[in-house]
Design an enzyme around this catalytic site. Structure first.
Site, short mmCIF file in Angstrom:
data_model
loop_
_atom_site.label_atom_id
_atom_site.label_comp_id
_atom_site.label_asym_id
_atom_site.label_seq_id
_atom_site.Cartn_x
_atom_site.Cartn_y
_atom_site.Cartn_z
CE LYS A 286 100.30 48.54 20.95
NZ LYS A 286 100.99 48.55 21.86
CB CYS B 158 103.65 43.89 22.42
SG CYS B 158 102.22 43.66 23.79
N1 SAJ Z 1 114.22 43.45 24.06
C1 SAJ Z 1 115.53 42.43 23.61
N2 SAJ Z 1 116.53 43.84 23.84
C2 SAJ Z 1 116.31 44.94 23.53
C3 SAJ Z 1 115.25 45.66 23.75
C4 SAJ Z 1 114.08 44.27 23.86
O1 SAJ Z 1 115.68 41.27 23.36
O2 SAJ Z 1 116.85 46.14 23.51
C5 SAJ Z 1 113.12 41.94 24.47
C6 SAJ Z 1 113.22 41.81 25.74
O3 SAJ Z 1 113.77 41.03 26.39
C7 SAJ Z 1 111.16 41.17 25.00
C8 SAJ Z 1 110.92 41.41 24.33
O4 SAJ Z 1 111.70 42.08 23.62
O5 SAJ Z 1 111.90 39.41 25.00
C9 SAJ Z 1 109.92 42.79 24.15
O6 SAJ Z 1 110.02 43.79 25.41
P1 SAJ Z 1 109.94 45.28 25.05
O7 SAJ Z 1 110.21 45.74 26.79
O8 SAJ Z 1 110.82 45.88 23.80
O9 SAJ Z 1 108.66 45.09 25.44
P2 SAJ Z 1 106.91 44.84 26.00
O10 SAJ Z 1 106.79 43.45 24.99
O11 SAJ Z 1 107.44 45.02 27.51
O12 SAJ Z 1 106.60 46.18 25.41
C10 SAJ Z 1 106.34 46.85 24.26
C11 SAJ Z 1 106.55 48.30 23.66
N3 SAJ Z 1 106.81 48.93 22.93
C12 SAJ Z 1 107.58 49.26 22.45
O13 SAJ Z 1 108.18 50.10 23.38
C13 SAJ Z 1 107.75 49.96 21.07
C14 SAJ Z 1 105.52 48.85 24.94
O14 SAJ Z 1 105.27 50.15 24.51
C15 SAJ Z 1 104.21 48.89 23.93
O15 SAJ Z 1 102.84 49.04 25.14
C16 SAJ Z 1 103.64 47.24 24.30
O16 SAJ Z 1 105.02 46.68 23.59
C17 SAJ Z 1 102.73 46.52 23.82
O17 SAJ Z 1 101.58 46.46 24.40
O18 SAJ Z 1 102.48 46.88 22.77
#
Ligand code: SAJ
Length: 439
Positions: free
Chosen positions: A206, A260
């Site tokens: 995870k 997360c």
């Molecule tokens: N972000 C970027 N660039 C990107 C992707 C995301 O800057 O290309 C930023 C987003 O704007 C945000 C942050 O990263 O601020 C996190 O967003 P996210 O969409 O990557 O993730 P979360 O936190 O919404 O959800 C993540 C997910 N993990 C993965 O994709 C590996 C989700 O599947 C998990 O279940 C969740 O964390 C969790 O609960 O751990």
């Protein structure tokens, strides 16, 4: 296990509530537990917090069918699912207080044959070293009398119900029998593959998933800074690099928020610091982004007296109403500290704030979150009510040439230091390439 058996879900947050509602709508009797009386009342009234798509309908169906009810204390059940938050402390260690409190709360309810499932994200070894000793205070023996499992959630806010059902799951047991029993339970609604392993491996898996994402976002953010330094459009460069069959660079942005991706990598560092240099550096790069973006916005304002800034987007990412760890809000703070008057607009977080009111009389519009609602902003209409036509785009979300045509000085994150001749040159390069592709 028959459909009549009872599940107690401890923690009715963004994972616990949908999980409870899904089991309830799949024939189980579910008792949801939360220490927050407000949440308990809300769920019993078939309501939900937040705006997760489909959740309200699902919870309403679960409560109406009388398969789901909520209360403040756990009660006897066949299965206990613990889904409580694990934030990080000021010194970047996992704060396990909610996991410990939730586990302690179920101890008096345990009977021989029960299963305890930890869904919360935790440092490797927590199930074995923290959960097992607590549940054994019941006088029951883990493995012999109690099945114990770590079954991490993997769902993406905004797509939680789809992903709870469709994602593959990794289930780690303290022994094989525990893992198999949990697999049979989740099989009720999970259509993805279910993989079994030991609890500590599942915990690390995870954390590796979110660390992988964090490190890759850090790489994209480093590229954005390099784009600024070299005076070229990094979004364009990323798009071209991603044409390689084995390259998939993520999106730069104003930083990594939420509860997360910005937190979980530290749980690996906590346990394996000497081998975590890359992970630590990535965290620091992503944490540097709000300051970097705030500085870029201040640079655009160019020492203007009494600067007014309209910030578009307060959520931690696009199309959600969650502001936990939001880089946008950190940027708002930084700008305010530097003497800017900031107005924040976000259709998800502040639905009552009108866009034109937020932008009226400002010197700079800073788009920080790429909400769907911001895809069709009209730069002419907005420009008319602004004091100066200046825009900063942290998401490559504003059609650059359109905003320039409307008289805006536009600066994109990762797109050189200014938007004048250099951007025109970039635009021409882009046009030539498009023409080349079309040929
Ligand atoms: N972000 C970027 N660039 C990107 C992707 C995301 O800057 O290309 C930023 C987003 O704007 C945000 C942050 O990263 O601020 C996190 O967003 P996210 O969409 O990557 O993730 P979360 O936190 O919404 O959800 C993540 C997910 N993990 C993965 O994709 C590996 C989700 O599947 C998990 O279940 C969740 O964390 C969790 O609960 O751990």
């Amino acid at each position: 296990m028959t459909q009549k058996e009872k599940i107690c879900v401890v923690g009715l947050g963004y994972v616990g509530l949908p999980t409870a509602a899904l089991f309830a709508t799949h024939g189980y009797e579910v008792v949801g537990v939360d220490i927050d009386h407000g949440v308990v009342g809300l769920v019993n009234g078939a309501g939900v917090h937040g705006r997760e798509p489909g959740l309200r309908t699902l919870v309403r169906a679960a409560v109406k069918s009388q398969h789901l009810s909520a209360q403040v204390f756990p009660e006897e059940a066949d299965v206990f699912i613990i889904a409580v938050p694990t934030p990080s402390t000021a010194d970047k260690r996992a704060d396990l207080s909610a996991v410990i409190a939730a586990t302690e709360a179920v101890v008096p309810c345990l009977r021989s044959g029960d299963m305890i499932i930890l869904e919360s994200t935790v440092p490797p070894g927590t199930t074995a070293a923290v959960v097992v000793p607590i549940v054994e205070r019941s006088g029951l023996k883990a493995g012999r009398d109690l099945h114990i499992v770590h079954a991490p959630e993997r769902v993406l806010p905004g797509r939680i119900l789809i992903e709870l059902v469709q994602n593959d799951r990794v289930i780690g047991g303290i022994d094989r029998v525990s893992a198999e029993r949990a697999r049979d339970l989740y099989r009720r609604f999970v259509t993805g593959q279910i993989y079994l392993t030991d609890a500590t491996t599942a915990e690390l898996v995870k954390l590796m998933e979110n660390t992988y994402r964090d490190v890759n976002i850090a790489l994209a953010n480093s590229f954005a800074k390099i784009g600024d330094l070299l005076g070229l459009d990094i979004w364009d460069a990323i798009e071209l690099a991603n044409r390689h069959p084995r390259v998939s660079i993520l999106r730069p942005g104003p930083g990594v928020g939420g509860h997360c991706v910005a937190v979980d990598p530290w749980f690996i560092v906590e346990k394996a610091s000497p081998e975590s240099q890359l992970i630590t550096t990535a965290r620091m790069i992503n944490d540097s982004m709000p300051t970097y973006v705030a500085r870029s916005i201040l640079g655009l304002l160019n020492g203007l007296p009494d600067p007014q800034v309209a910030v578009l987007g307060a959520a931690y990412k696009a199309n959600v109403d969650d502001t936990r760890g939001s880089p946008a809000l950190r940027i708002v703070e930084l700008l305010a500290e530097q003497g800017c008057h900031v107005r924040v607009h976000d259709p998800h977080v502040y639905p009552n704030v009108d866009l034109m009111d937020a932008v009226q009389g400002t010197d700079c519009l800073a788009l920080l979150v790429n909400h769907q609602e911001y895809t069709e902003l009209n730069p002419w209409t907005l420009g008319e009510v602004m004091r100066h036509r200046v825009a900063f785009d942290a998401q490559n979300h504003l059609p650059y040439n359109l905003w320039q045509a409307a008289g805006f000085q536009v600066k994109k994150l990762g797109h050189g230091r200014d938007s004048s001749e250099e951007s025109i040159a970039n635009w021409m390069r882009w046009s030539e390439r498009t023409a080349f592709q079309e040929r």
